[in-house]
Design an enzyme around this catalytic site. Structure first.
Site, PDB file in Angstrom:
ATOM      1  N   ASP A   1       0.376  -0.443   0.055  1.00 45.28           N
ATOM      2  CA  ASP A   1       0.122   0.162  -0.180  1.00 45.28           C
ATOM      3  C   ASP A   1       1.387   1.022   0.440  1.00 45.28           C
ATOM      4  OD1 ASP A   1      -2.242   1.790   0.751  1.00 45.28           O
ATOM      5  OD2 ASP A   1      -1.446   1.591   2.443  1.00 45.28           O
TER       6      ASP A   1
ATOM      7  N   ASP B   1      -0.390   4.906   1.175  1.00 43.59           N
ATOM      8  CA  ASP B   1      -0.613   6.138   2.161  1.00 43.59           C
ATOM      9  C   ASP B   1      -0.198   5.438   3.431  1.00 43.59           C
ATOM     10  OD1 ASP B   1      -1.736   8.274   0.339  1.00 43.59           O
ATOM     11  OD2 ASP B   1      -2.462   6.822  -0.170  1.00 43.59           O
TER      12      ASP B   1
END
Length: 217
Positions: free
Chosen positions: A11, A13
């Site tokens: 991922d 963020d």
């Protein structure tokens, strides 16, 4: 041609970077608190991700497209990010990111690190301004999982040869499907289900888990 040894997908963020990109955009738009509240609920699995994204993006309407260079100055790679990517690629691995954030910021980060794969959302921009909408398919938890499977297949890898890492509920399917699934400084719902955890914000610690499980890189 040298065969790829493994694939790590993470991922962006609050994993690859310390911040939540959409929250930074929200602060500039004057809707920071409202967007951050929705982001937190979505990452905890309390809201449908696509609906939560649409609600947050709507609050960005009217921002100039020049905002992305401003936001980039506020983004910091998580400690160990460069070391993790460099070590894996030096050992014949491919590294990618799949993000519920936006290509408008993620692509620059991926170029800087020399990542092999990138998937994110696209913000709609008309006449130099954000319209408050996205274009194309939304990167949901299902899309994150599909990206992991697609990239692994392209490389001739089994899912057992992959690593997936993230912090939010929308990362769980890819974390659980990968050979080594890591909850990175994650929300409780993710820590409860992921096979492995890193609770110190240092991405290079993933190398220790990979070596422990596989014996080497």
């Amino acid at each position: 041609m040298t065969k790829t040894k493994g694939l790590l997908i993470m991922d962006v963020d609050s994993t690859l970077i310390q911040e939540e990109g959409i929250d930074l955009l929200g602060e500039i738009a004057g809707s920071g608190a409202e967007i951050a509240y929705i982001t937190n609920r979505a990452m905890n699995g309390e809201l449908d991700f696509a609906e939560a994204l649409a609600a947050r993006v709507a609050l960005l309407k009217g921002l100039p497209e020049t905002v992305f260079s401003e936001v980039r100055k506020q983004i910091h790679f998580t400690e160990g990010a460069r070391d993790l990517v460099a070590a894996l690629q030096a050992n014949g691995w491919k590294v990618g990111v799949v993000s519920g954030g936006f290509h408008e910021t993620v692509d620059d980060l991926a170029r800087e690190l020399g990542l092999d794969y990138v998937r994110a959302n696209h913000l709609e921009i008309v006449d130099g301004q954000l319209t408050g909408k996205t274009t194309g398919d939304i990167v949901t938890k299902e899309v994150k999982l599909a990206s992991l499977k697609k990239w692994a297949a392209e490389l001739g890898l089994e899912l057992s040869q992959t690593v997936a890492m993230g912090d939010g509920a929308n990362d769980l399917p890819m974390i659980l499907a990968s050979g080594i699934g890591i909850a990175f400084h994650a929300k409780p719902v993710v820590r409860e289900q992921a096979p492995y955890q890193i609770n110190t914000p240092n991405l290079a610690l993933a190398l220790d888990i990979i070596k422990e499980v596989k014996g080497d890189l």
